[in-house]
Design an enzyme around this catalytic site. Sequence first.
Site, PDB file in Angstrom:
ATOM      1  N   GLU A 284       0.837  -1.216   0.000  1.00  0.00           N
ATOM      2  CA  GLU A 284       0.000   0.000   0.000  1.00  0.00           C
ATOM      3  C   GLU A 284       0.862   1.252   0.000  1.00  0.00           C
ATOM      4  O   GLU A 284       0.799   2.075   0.921  1.00  0.00           O
ATOM      5  CB  GLU A 284      -0.887   0.001   1.259  1.00  0.00           C
ATOM      6  CG  GLU A 284      -1.815  -1.176   1.362  1.00  0.00           C
ATOM      7  CD  GLU A 284      -2.234  -1.466   2.805  1.00  0.00           C
ATOM      8  OE1 GLU A 284      -1.922  -0.664   3.712  1.00  0.00           O
ATOM      9  OE2 GLU A 284      -2.863  -2.503   3.019  1.00  0.00           O
ATOM     10  N   GLY A 286       2.346   4.893  -0.488  1.00  0.00           N
ATOM     11  CA  GLY A 286       1.823   6.242  -0.671  1.00  0.00           C
ATOM     12  C   GLY A 286       2.962   7.159  -1.042  1.00  0.00           C
ATOM     13  O   GLY A 286       3.204   7.467  -2.207  1.00  0.00           O
ATOM     14  N   ARG A 287       3.745   7.541  -0.015  1.00  0.00           N
ATOM     15  CA  ARG A 287       4.823   8.510  -0.186  1.00  0.00           C
ATOM     16  C   ARG A 287       5.797   8.157  -1.311  1.00  0.00           C
ATOM     17  O   ARG A 287       6.224   9.033  -2.055  1.00  0.00           O
ATOM     18  CB  ARG A 287       5.616   8.604   1.127  1.00  0.00           C
ATOM     19  CG  ARG A 287       6.684   9.658   1.119  1.00  0.00           C
ATOM     20  CD  ARG A 287       7.588   9.552   2.362  1.00  0.00           C
ATOM     21  NE  ARG A 287       6.889   9.154   3.536  1.00  0.00           N
ATOM     22  CZ  ARG A 287       6.453  10.009   4.484  1.00  0.00           C
ATOM     23  NH1 ARG A 287       6.674  11.289   4.366  1.00  0.00           N
ATOM     24  NH2 ARG A 287       5.815   9.556   5.541  1.00  0.00           N
ATOM     25  N   CYS A 352      -0.316  33.783  11.118  1.00  0.00           N
ATOM     26  CA  CYS A 352      -0.028  34.383  12.426  1.00  0.00           C
ATOM     27  C   CYS A 352       0.226  33.320  13.482  1.00  0.00           C
ATOM     28  O   CYS A 352      -0.612  33.064  14.355  1.00  0.00           O
ATOM     29  CB  CYS A 352      -1.175  35.287  12.841  1.00  0.00           C
ATOM     30  SG  CYS A 352      -1.324  36.652  11.715  1.00  0.00           S
TER      31      CYS A 352
HETATM   32  N1  LLP Z   1      -1.172   1.814   4.592  1.00  0.00           N
HETATM   33  C1  LLP Z   1      -1.585   2.226   5.801  1.00  0.00           C
HETATM   34  C2  LLP Z   1      -2.485   1.361   6.581  1.00  0.00           C
HETATM   35  C3  LLP Z   1      -1.164   3.460   6.320  1.00  0.00           C
HETATM   36  O1  LLP Z   1      -1.562   3.856   7.515  1.00  0.00           O
HETATM   37  C4  LLP Z   1      -0.306   4.287   5.552  1.00  0.00           C
HETATM   38  C5  LLP Z   1       0.150   5.587   6.035  1.00  0.00           C
HETATM   39  C6  LLP Z   1       0.095   3.815   4.290  1.00  0.00           C
HETATM   40  C7  LLP Z   1      -0.356   2.579   3.845  1.00  0.00           C
HETATM   41  C8  LLP Z   1       1.003   4.607   3.397  1.00  0.00           C
HETATM   42  O2  LLP Z   1       2.252   4.849   3.972  1.00  0.00           O
HETATM   43  P1  LLP Z   1       3.417   5.522   3.083  1.00  0.00           P
HETATM   44  O3  LLP Z   1       3.758   4.548   1.998  1.00  0.00           O
HETATM   45  O4  LLP Z   1       2.908   6.804   2.543  1.00  0.00           O
HETATM   46  O5  LLP Z   1       4.521   5.722   4.056  1.00  0.00           O
HETATM   47  N2  LLP Z   1       1.394  12.366   7.338  1.00  0.00           N
HETATM   48  C9  LLP Z   1       2.640  11.659   7.591  1.00  0.00           C
HETATM   49  C10 LLP Z   1       2.571  10.217   7.124  1.00  0.00           C
HETATM   50  C11 LLP Z   1       1.479   9.426   7.781  1.00  0.00           C
HETATM   51  C12 LLP Z   1       1.366   8.025   7.235  1.00  0.00           C
HETATM   52  C13 LLP Z   1       0.163   7.338   7.751  1.00  0.00           C
HETATM   53  N3  LLP Z   1      -0.071   6.032   7.212  1.00  0.00           N
HETATM   54  C14 LLP Z   1       3.768  12.411   6.901  1.00  0.00           C
HETATM   55  O6  LLP Z   1       3.511  13.457   6.321  1.00  0.00           O
HETATM   56  O7  LLP Z   1       4.916  11.999   6.972  1.00  0.00           O
END
Ligand code: LLP
Length: 424
Positions: A284, A286-287, A352
């Site tokens: 899964e 994302g980043r 602010c």
């Molecule tokens: N799957 C689940 C169940 C998750 O909770 C997350 C992210 C992902 C996949 C994707 O993770 P990634 O591949 O993006 O690392 N807002 C924070 C990141 C929070 C991630 C939360 N869960 C930031 O800006 O660093």
Amino acid sequence: MFSYHNNQLNWHGRDVAPLLQRMAKELAEKHHYTGPFWVYQEALLSERLRLLEEGLPGCKFYFSVKSQSNLSLLSLIAAHERFGADVVSGGELYRALKAGFTPQKIVFAGVGKSEAEIAVGLDLGIRSFHVESIAELRDIARIAAEKGVTGAVSFRLNPDVEVDTHRHITTGKEENKFGLSEADFAQALQIVKASPSLKLVGLQAHIGSQIFDVAPYLKTAEYLKQKFTIASDALGAKPEYVSLGGGFGVDYQQLEGNAVNFDFAALAKAVHGLFANETEMHFEPGRFISAPLGILASQVRHLKERTGKTIAIIDAAMNDLIRPMLYEAYHPILPVTRRSEIKKYDIVGPVCESTDTFAHGREMSALAEKDWLAIGFAGAYGSVMSSTFNSRPLIPELLLTEKGDIRIIRKPQTLEQLLANELM
Ligand code: LLP
């Protein structure tokens, strides 16, 4: 990813100065808008997807919509056969459908799903609910029974694995709010066994975000393998998939190269060794996909001299990109045209709040008012985490297509839209 030629910033083969000028002109002409904006490159999106498809052969991906949810970008991802969507709310589910993901390619995660969200997921027949508690499992069983349908569920397990990342983004530890514990797992199996309205289709774990080391994934895969065997024996059928979640790290400090900081080959070898052809392997991410594909383009408004440093007030703020303020996250802040003199800057926004600071005492090329800056690796957890704090409307999003065309993929929010739901 980023380099300078004759002091002009280049981002993945594109000269940034003329690109931002074209974009700013388009926004001014079409929307009378001047201000910061997000820029994404379609070519980078294609490259990130390909890196995963090639790096983890035979595996499937459920893009983490929470990291980047622009409809246009989602629709480009939906066109890839091996990609589905990982959503965490009814809102993300709605988006994913609009973007073209079929319900069978959507998994629904999240610790606090409402009854209404569960009902929608069941009506649509999504691939699976990633179940995070016994209470949620009982809710799904009951609502599915009332509807006379079968709810496809996967257990989100908590492998209690330590990962080296920021304390705000670890998720796989026992004390965490996420997932089912050891004791919950046994009970969850009993509930599925006893409920004709439930079908266990998968086992999942997500151990955190910004992970560079393959070892915690391997530990998690071994943990899931044990649970896979237990679940298969208890229910007399193998779960259809095992998901290792997201979390692949991106090094925000590394400007050269292709922003791959993870040993996909080692991971692929290990998971195929463990699960062979027994089940589908899911991830899964994302980043890894979304961070490199976006920048936040912002202009310097004013400069203020202070002892030992200069304060540069730019037109973007914490309401646009909150990661530096919320996680002390580092983002490169790159002048689009570089000067030879180096100075020390606090880069701040106009909100602010003292916390509205993108960088403290950063050494960089000297700045002047109206200079354009590119805040790099801003495609993930950027626009999706924006707010309208200080009554600052949401800023536009633009896409540079593979052909080199500019598309506005989210218009600037207007002040009328900002106030539209308020009553007096
Ligand atoms: N799957 C689940 C169940 C998750 O909770 C997350 C992210 C992902 C996949 C994707 O993770 P990634 O591949 O993006 O690392 N807002 C924070 C990141 C929070 C991630 C939360 N869960 C930031 O800006 O660093």
